[in-house]
Scaffold this active site. Structure first.
Site, short mmCIF file in Angstrom:
data_model
loop_
_atom_site.label_atom_id
_atom_site.label_comp_id
_atom_site.label_asym_id
_atom_site.label_seq_id
_atom_site.Cartn_x
_atom_site.Cartn_y
_atom_site.Cartn_z
CG LEU A 114 -1.88 1.12 1.46
CD1 LEU A 114 -2.85 1.22 0.30
CD2 LEU A 114 -2.63 0.92 2.77
CB SER A 115 3.15 2.16 -2.31
OG SER A 115 4.19 3.05 -2.65
CB VAL A 116 2.27 7.58 -0.76
CG1 VAL A 116 1.86 8.94 -1.30
CG2 VAL A 116 1.23 7.11 0.26
#
Length: 316
Positions: free
Chosen positions: A101-103
């Protein structure tokens, strides 16, 4: 009942430790939560309680961020270093392939270590940093990054304590999308109290992020690629990919080009062309910090993606 924080973690590394926060049972499928530029693990505090309880969420601080150790002096904070740190953390979760789950960093990790990622959620970000001016800029960008790091080191500017309000306003100036409440929350993990004289004797705040790093721009640390390389790299992806785009979010890492939405259109169309049914694109109202400012806007679509065996979220 919402999932609750259960532990604070430290992973030993050669330069110190990587700090992390964890929610849920360690026996559950892991979800690695990877924060964005100059943020920290607190980025996910408002989102994770809204997600399914049957996963093990680990939000890590990259080197020099939050409670993780700084790199040794002279060692630059490059994007690929953070990818390496994700590899260290993910290695401990290999009974099953984790979800990222990445920005920002998760896309690069998923391309380099495709067999280690089952699903990838990109929060208002691209899997790789695309250079909108193609090949002509790539070497110039690398040169400027090196020169900037050397200039910062030569200035030898010491860390200074400032008042909490000054720290917050400085942070918001560089992160206009974050909002005051979320800015304060990130600074809780990103600063240290120090007793100094600020107009009068009082507690001040010192940024935990290395002072030299604070002066860097994204283009000084990210590994930009051409469009040709972008398409070549994403062909290596094995994960199901969900790209959530905030309508008022960023469209380019180089902020001066942010009005140009064509590069993001290229990113999404390329992912769709290469991954086909393994790719899902969803737009939500909000800005780049939608996962902090309005987590309910993205929690539903992420939850559906995590729980669906095919990896496709239900329509909003």
């Amino acid at each position: 009942m919402a999932i609750s924080l259960i532990s604070k973690l430290k992973l030993a590394v050669p330069w110190g430790h990587i700090a992390a926060r964890a929610w849920g049972s360690h026996q559950a499928a892991p979800v690695l939560c990877l924060h964005g530029w100059l943020d920290n693990a607190n980025s996910f505090d408002r989102l994770i309680p809204l997600l399914p309880k049957d996963f093990y969420y680990v939000a890590m601080d990259f080197g020099g961020h939050g409670l993780s150790s700084h790199y040794s002096p002279g060692f630059p904070y490059y994007h690929q270093n953070f990818v390496s740190e994700v590899r260290r953390v993910a290695a401990g979760e290999q009974e099953t392939e984790p979800v990222c789950l990445s920005v920002g960093v998760g896309g690069g990790f998923s391309c380099i270590f495709p067999e280690m990622v089952d699903k990838l959620v990109l929060l208002d970000s691209s899997p790789l940093a695309l250079d909108t001016n193609e090949i002509d800029n790539l070497l110039t960008c690398k040169r400027r990054a090196i020169e900037h790091v050397l200039q910062v080191e030569a200035s030898r500017k010491p860390a200074q304590a400032v008042s909490p309000e000054e720290m917050l306003q400085g942070f918001l100036k560089n992160n206009s999308h974050v909002g005051e409440a979320c800015g304060k929350h990130l600074l809780q993990r990103g600063t240290t109290q120090s007793w100094v004289s600020i107009h009068s004797s009082a507690w001040g705040l010192v940024a935990r992020i290395h002072w030299g790093f604070l002066s860097l721009q994204p283009e000084h640390c990210f590994d930009f690629v051409s469009r040709e390389l972008f398409v070549h790299y994403i062909k290596n992806l094995q994960a199901q990919v969900l790209l959530i785009k905030a309508t008022e979010g960023y469209y380019a890492i180089r902020r001066e080009n942010d009005g140009n939405r064509e590069p993001m259109m290229f990113v999404s169309s390329s992912l769709k062309s290469v991954l086909k049914e393994r790719f899902q694109y969803v737009e939500v109202p909000g800005n780049h910090y939608i996962h902090m400012n309005q987590p309910q806007q993205v929690a539903g679509v992420i939850s559906s993606f995590l729980q669906n065996k095919e990896g496709t979220p239900a329509p909003l």
